[in-house]
Design an enzyme around this catalytic site. Sequence first.
Site, PDB file in Angstrom:
ATOM      1  N   LYS A 106     -33.587 -26.982  10.057  1.00  0.00           N
ATOM      2  CA  LYS A 106     -33.249 -26.261  11.361  1.00  0.00           C
ATOM      3  C   LYS A 106     -34.008 -26.982  12.229  1.00  0.00           C
ATOM      4  CE  LYS A 106     -30.644 -22.833  12.562  1.00  0.00           C
ATOM      5  NZ  LYS A 106     -29.456 -22.064  11.513  1.00  0.00           N
ATOM      6  N   GLY A 218     -19.356  -6.024  16.890  1.00  0.00           N
ATOM      7  CA  GLY A 218     -19.407  -7.255  17.286  1.00  0.00           C
ATOM      8  C   GLY A 218     -18.330  -7.993  17.666  1.00  0.00           C
ATOM      9  N   GLY A 220     -18.093 -11.115  19.021  1.00  0.00           N
ATOM     10  CA  GLY A 220     -18.110 -12.608  19.535  1.00  0.00           C
ATOM     11  C   GLY A 220     -17.416 -13.411  18.383  1.00  0.00           C
ATOM     12  N   ASN A 221     -17.804 -14.876  18.249  1.00  0.00           N
ATOM     13  CA  ASN A 221     -17.156 -15.749  17.558  1.00  0.00           C
ATOM     14  C   ASN A 221     -16.987 -14.951  16.031  1.00  0.00           C
ATOM     15  OD1 ASN A 221     -16.360 -18.026  16.304  1.00  0.00           O
ATOM     16  ND2 ASN A 221     -18.039 -19.190  16.799  1.00  0.00           N
ATOM     17  N   ALA A 222     -17.918 -14.529  15.507  1.00  0.00           N
ATOM     18  CA  ALA A 222     -17.650 -13.882  14.114  1.00  0.00           C
ATOM     19  C   ALA A 222     -16.693 -12.768  14.211  1.00  0.00           C
ATOM     20  CB  ALA A 222     -19.174 -13.773  13.617  1.00  0.00           C
ATOM     21  N   GLY A 223     -17.029 -11.765  14.806  1.00  0.00           N
ATOM     22  CA  GLY A 223     -16.355 -10.444  14.729  1.00  0.00           C
ATOM     23  C   GLY A 223     -14.928 -10.817  15.325  1.00  0.00           C
TER      24      GLY A 223
HETATM   25  P1  NAD Z   1     -21.641 -14.274  19.756  1.00  0.00           P
HETATM   26  O1  NAD Z   1     -22.987 -14.351  20.476  1.00  0.00           O
HETATM   27  O2  NAD Z   1     -20.420 -15.051  19.696  1.00  0.00           O
HETATM   28  O3  NAD Z   1     -21.343 -12.682  19.484  1.00  0.00           O
HETATM   29  C1  NAD Z   1     -22.150 -11.658  19.304  1.00  0.00           C
HETATM   30  C2  NAD Z   1     -21.367 -10.337  19.603  1.00  0.00           C
HETATM   31  O4  NAD Z   1     -22.334  -9.188  19.175  1.00  0.00           O
HETATM   32  C3  NAD Z   1     -21.108  -9.950  20.837  1.00  0.00           C
HETATM   33  O5  NAD Z   1     -19.599  -9.551  21.025  1.00  0.00           O
HETATM   34  C4  NAD Z   1     -22.103  -9.165  21.567  1.00  0.00           C
HETATM   35  O6  NAD Z   1     -21.530  -8.164  22.661  1.00  0.00           O
HETATM   36  C5  NAD Z   1     -22.373  -8.302  20.319  1.00  0.00           C
HETATM   37  N1  NAD Z   1     -23.733  -7.761  20.271  1.00  0.00           N
HETATM   38  C6  NAD Z   1     -24.897  -8.168  20.726  1.00  0.00           C
HETATM   39  N2  NAD Z   1     -25.870  -7.302  20.836  1.00  0.00           N
HETATM   40  C7  NAD Z   1     -25.342  -6.138  20.115  1.00  0.00           C
HETATM   41  C8  NAD Z   1     -25.795  -4.754  19.927  1.00  0.00           C
HETATM   42  N3  NAD Z   1     -27.051  -4.503  20.097  1.00  0.00           N
HETATM   43  N4  NAD Z   1     -25.095  -3.915  19.180  1.00  0.00           N
HETATM   44  C9  NAD Z   1     -23.805  -4.261  19.019  1.00  0.00           C
HETATM   45  N5  NAD Z   1     -23.121  -5.368  19.306  1.00  0.00           N
HETATM   46  C10 NAD Z   1     -23.786  -6.466  19.982  1.00  0.00           C
HETATM   47  O7  NAD Z   1     -22.301 -14.513  18.387  1.00  0.00           O
HETATM   48  P2  NAD Z   1     -21.673 -14.772  16.990  1.00  0.00           P
HETATM   49  O8  NAD Z   1     -21.434 -16.406  16.739  1.00  0.00           O
HETATM   50  O9  NAD Z   1     -20.068 -13.958  16.597  1.00  0.00           O
HETATM   51  O10 NAD Z   1     -22.628 -14.530  15.567  1.00  0.00           O
HETATM   52  C11 NAD Z   1     -22.704 -13.086  15.454  1.00  0.00           C
HETATM   53  C12 NAD Z   1     -23.547 -13.174  14.060  1.00  0.00           C
HETATM   54  O11 NAD Z   1     -23.044 -13.773  13.087  1.00  0.00           O
HETATM   55  C13 NAD Z   1     -24.933 -13.473  14.305  1.00  0.00           C
HETATM   56  O12 NAD Z   1     -25.877 -12.874  13.354  1.00  0.00           O
HETATM   57  C14 NAD Z   1     -24.683 -14.965  13.707  1.00  0.00           C
HETATM   58  O13 NAD Z   1     -26.225 -15.395  13.187  1.00  0.00           O
HETATM   59  C15 NAD Z   1     -23.972 -14.805  12.673  1.00  0.00           C
HETATM   60  N6  NAD Z   1     -23.262 -15.936  12.215  1.00  0.00           N
HETATM   61  C16 NAD Z   1     -22.448 -16.560  13.036  1.00  0.00           C
HETATM   62  C17 NAD Z   1     -21.697 -17.913  12.801  1.00  0.00           C
HETATM   63  C18 NAD Z   1     -20.807 -18.577  13.439  1.00  0.00           C
HETATM   64  O14 NAD Z   1     -20.089 -19.483  13.069  1.00  0.00           O
HETATM   65  N7  NAD Z   1     -20.566 -18.052  14.617  1.00  0.00           N
HETATM   66  C19 NAD Z   1     -22.267 -18.378  11.387  1.00  0.00           C
HETATM   67  C20 NAD Z   1     -23.124 -17.834  10.790  1.00  0.00           C
HETATM   68  C21 NAD Z   1     -23.778 -16.473  10.981  1.00  0.00           C
END
Ligand code: NAD
Length: 423
Positions: A106, A218, A220-223
């Site tokens: 990392k 959530g 974001g990208n994942a949700g």
């Molecule tokens: P992102 O920044 O695109 O989205 C995060 C989402 O969470 C947003 O909708 C934000 O509004 C919401 N959020 C933030 N704080 C919050 C809270 N207190 N309560 C409720 N919702 C809240 O991030 P992402 O890429 O979607 O990642 C989300 C999770 O998935 C993280 O834990 C990340 O480590 C994990 N993850 C993502 C990937 C990926 O490919 N994107 C890969 C592995 C793990």
Amino acid sequence: MAEELNSFKIAQAQLDSAAEMMDLDEQAHALLREPMQTVIVNFPVEMHDGTVKTFTGFRVLYNNARGPGKGGIRFHPQENLDTVKALAAWMTWKTALANIPYGGAKGGVICDPKQMNEKELEHLSRAYVRAIAKFIGPQVDIPAPDVYTTPQIMAWIMDEYSKIAGQNEFAVITGKPLEVWGSEGRFDSTAMGGMYVLREAAKLKKIDLKNAKVAIQGFGNAGMFAMDLVTKLFGSKVVAISDSKGGVYSEAGLDYNTLVKVKQSTGSVQNYEGADVQKISNEELLESDVDVLIPAAIENQITAANADKIRAKILLELANGPVTPEADEILANNNVFDLPDFLVNSGGVIVSYFEWVQNLAGYYWPAEDVYKKLDAIITKSFNDVIATQNEYNSKGKRIFPRTAAYIVAVSRVVSAMKVRGWF
Ligand code: NAD
């Protein structure tokens, strides 16, 4: 006063408990408690006003017994060495569980990308690569995007590294744009991998996903991709969704396209409207009466304080670290099937692996092939976890899927170290 949570101490404690459960050799345990290599660099970057600012960056190679290091780069104002070490340890377990030929690594730079313009970000990315160039490489350590780093930043890093190497080195980093040989299917690979795990979990627990109610924390990208895919692939009904401002609930189900528009135009899914739509808090979302709960936002959401109130049958940890260790026991006692983060969200690193393989071979696959191969790898990981859990349970040692996943991963790293003659 409560002791501040140190991610690296947590990572070490998780390893210690798996080590105890599997009677791990003491020499192997000691080797795995610390990273093999920690690099700290301070480097100059020219800012837009012509001044030069010094930045601090890190690259940690946790373990490379099974292959080159693999892990993202974060650009964050609160970046620190202990967090990078913890994330590098978790990458080691994630790649070992997926059984892909990598170790864990990392990196990060202490900076605030929101306060920098595009040119400054480019200068910073290139300067960081020049500083760590000796410690990365297609057969040494292969970075990827993470918090606040983008496909564009990956392209700059690949370009700068290629200049140093004197030839194109596409395989030095993954998560690149398609124009410079990123992989098809990378954009939704994390959520897609999670869906394959969900399919297997539902099969095992005899839950019909077609009629299942789903809540996702959530957007974001994942949700967001998880919501789209769970409806498209299985016909499940997403009844609750949230972001950092709060959430909405609809017994009839929420519409994905409308949610995307509402999020884009108003900044929050909370402004979604409809006849039976209620506003809910993030706490209420987690406790809603659903079959599947998908935390896809931030860490420490399900704790000893609310674990007893979780009503979902399957808890799919798409976020990193959404469930605290104290909550594990409570969830297990309540028959919540909790699938650990480093299994559920490993789709991203698995498709990163495909990107690297395609770069090395110079031969590119269509999206269907990427998804098919992702499905095969992650389904095997799920089966390995369940088989290990059953094996320990049959010996009278009750373990959670998370511990089983640790045991699978740690055993693979230990076997590689052993056969290489490291202990
Ligand atoms: P992102 O920044 O695109 O989205 C995060 C989402 O969470 C947003 O909708 C934000 O509004 C919401 N959020 C933030 N704080 C919050 C809270 N207190 N309560 C409720 N919702 C809240 O991030 P992402 O890429 O979607 O990642 C989300 C999770 O998935 C993280 O834990 C990340 O480590 C994990 N993850 C993502 C990937 C990926 O490919 N994107 C890969 C592995 C793990």
